[in-house]
Structure formats: C-alpha cells, structure tokens
Design an enzyme around this catalytic site. Structure first.
Site, mmCIF file in Angstrom:
data_model
loop_
_atom_site.group_PDB
_atom_site.id
_atom_site.type_symbol
_atom_site.label_atom_id
_atom_site.label_comp_id
_atom_site.label_asym_id
_atom_site.label_seq_id
_atom_site.Cartn_x
_atom_site.Cartn_y
_atom_site.Cartn_z
ATOM 1 N N ALA A 65 0.852 -1.188 0.000
ATOM 2 C CA ALA A 65 0.000 0.000 0.000
ATOM 3 C C ALA A 65 0.888 1.238 0.000
ATOM 4 O O ALA A 65 2.073 1.166 0.328
ATOM 5 C CB ALA A 65 -0.910 -0.004 1.221
ATOM 6 N N GLY A 111 -0.666 -5.171 0.803
ATOM 7 C CA GLY A 111 -1.892 -5.064 0.022
ATOM 8 C C GLY A 111 -1.804 -5.768 -1.320
ATOM 9 O O GLY A 111 -2.819 -6.197 -1.874
ATOM 10 N N GLU A 114 -2.496 -9.327 -0.569
ATOM 11 C CA GLU A 114 -3.919 -9.399 -0.216
ATOM 12 C C GLU A 114 -4.800 -9.341 -1.467
ATOM 13 O O GLU A 114 -5.820 -10.030 -1.551
ATOM 14 C CB GLU A 114 -4.264 -8.274 0.762
ATOM 15 C CG GLU A 114 -3.669 -8.539 2.144
ATOM 16 C CD GLU A 114 -3.804 -7.363 3.095
ATOM 17 O OE1 GLU A 114 -4.324 -7.569 4.205
ATOM 18 O OE2 GLU A 114 -3.378 -6.246 2.741
ATOM 19 N N GLU A 134 3.432 -6.025 7.301
ATOM 20 C CA GLU A 134 2.788 -4.937 8.038
ATOM 21 C C GLU A 134 3.279 -4.770 9.472
ATOM 22 O O GLU A 134 3.397 -3.655 9.970
ATOM 23 C CB GLU A 134 1.261 -5.125 8.032
ATOM 24 C CG GLU A 134 0.585 -4.764 6.712
ATOM 25 C CD GLU A 134 0.551 -5.909 5.717
ATOM 26 O OE1 GLU A 134 -0.148 -5.784 4.706
ATOM 27 O OE2 GLU A 134 1.244 -6.933 5.930
#
Length: 256
Positions: A65, A111, A114, A134
C-alpha cells in the site's frame, strides 16, 4: 480513462494491469477506486468470461500500500481505510461471479499479496516474492490478509509469515499452496490466458454458482453444503444445463 491502471479485453478475457511502475505499483486510494471500477465493468459485461489481474513491469505485481497516504491517520481513519478497501476491492473481487486469476509478476507484498489472495487463484513468475510485512510498520494486514492467508496456507504458516514479516519465494509459495503454478516471467500472462481458455470451455453460470458455493464454506454462520445444494438445484433451471447435458448425450462439445 484511468491514471493508475490499464484494462483491455480480448477474446472474452479482460486483463487489468496496475500501472504505477515508479511506485512498484503500490496501491493508493485512487488505484483501489480505479480497480473497483475496472472489475465492476468486467463483472457486468456478459461477454467477459475471465479476468486476469497483474502488474506492469518485471519487478512488482504490487509492492504494498502507499504508506505515505495513511501514516498520520487516527484509529477511526485507519479502521475506515480497511473497511472501505475491503468492501470496494478485496471482498468485491473474491465474490465476483467472473473468475479472477492473479498473475503475480515479482513482488506481492502487503496489500499486493492481499489483492492476489482475493483472486480466485494465483500463478506466479519464478522471480515472485510474497509476504505480509505490516507488523514491521507497527500495523497488521488490513485488507483481508489475516483471514485469507490462513485459509490458503494453514494457520501455522500464516502466523509465521505475518509475525516474521518475511518474504517467501515462488517455490515456497507453490509448496504452501499459495500459488498454483510457477512459470518464467515472459510466460506468465500467456499461461494465465491458457488457463482462462480452459475455464471458458465451461458454463459461466455454473462457474459463478461454484464460486459462490466454495466461498460460502468460509463464511461464518453459513452452511456451505446448503449453499451447494441450492446452487446445484438452481443450475437445473438454466439454459447452460440444458445445453451441457444435451451436448453430452449427443456426444458433441457444448456451446456456452
């Protein structure tokens, strides 16, 4: 039309490419919104039978991200970021009736992994590296990573990957069941198209029903077997069922 992605449809396959190579295709708010729009268009287009999601360049699928966007968020803003992202993109992709193949070309981190996990299955180039880093930033995966990774690789492996914030290579990802196939970078999208071609020989109605039934098994308070029974019965009322069974009995290929 889009600033951060490319979307093109050919032979009933829509290929969506995240196109921010200078940022290693990192997901920012605008990119997530554009991806939702592109996926929604593909889902609504009855001519589109398969969607492939990949990244531009040879380095990254999505390297994570865009941290600069949310580094100063409050608790409420952080929760809203995760909630909105899950609804708009990650859950949306997972629940699409049109099959989605993630073609992971390089880094799929945070992300990015994900997003790949939200697809219905994944293939990867031999230089791919996957991880959820993360916790090294003082946060946890917020786009479904803590739920989808254990479903795919098992609780113990998921815990190790999340807690160490480490990366695994393509061979390990294959061994874990996180990806289905490894191939050379230049063969990645052709392989996705080949798999898409195999999918397209089958009934799109039945495939959408199967996706819904499989997903139901992972939903709290839902009996996946009941969903399977309902979807199975529903197939009997479709033109695809009539065509598929008639073709079988007439010893010819079905035309869906």
């Amino acid at each position: 039309m889009y600033n951060n992605i490319l979307s093109e449809t050919s032979d009933s396959i829509t290929t969506i490419t995240i196109n921010r190579p200078s940022k290693l295709n990192a997901l920012n708010k605008e990119t997530i919104e554009e991806l939702h729009t592109a996926f929604a268009k593909a889902e609504e287009d009855t001519d589109v039978r398969v969607v492939i999601i990949t990244g531009s360049g040879e380095k990254a699928f999505v390297a994570g991200a865009d941290i600069s966007e949310f580094a100063n968020f409050s608790e409420e803003q952080g929760a809203e970021l995760a909630r909105k992202g899950q609804e708009l993109l990650f859950d949306y992709v997972a629940e699409m009736g049109t099959p989605v193949i993630a073609a992971v070309n390089g880094f799929a981190l945070g992300g990015g992994l994900e997003l790949a996990m939200a697809a219905h299955f994944r293939i990867a180039s031999d230089n791919a590296r996957m991880g959820l880093p993360e916790v090294s930033l003082g946060v946890i995966p917020g786009y479904g990573g803590t739920q989808r990774l254990p479903q795919l690789v098992g609780k113990g492996r998921a815990m190790e990957m999340i807690m160490t914030a480490g990366m695994i290579d393509a061979n390990t990802a294959l061994e874990y069941g996180l990806i289905n196939h490894i191939t050379a970078q230049e063969e990645l999208v052709p392989l996705a198209n080949k798999l898409g071609g195999k999918i397209m020989r089958n009934s799109p109605m039945a495939i959408a029903a199967a996706i819904n039934a499989v997903n139901a098994g992972y939903e709290n308070g839902v009996d996946g077997f009941d969903t399977e029974i309902e979807e199975f019965g529903g197939c009997f009322g479709t033109e695809d069922f009539t065509e598929g069974t008639t073709a079988f009995l007439e010893k010819r290929k079905a035309e869906f």
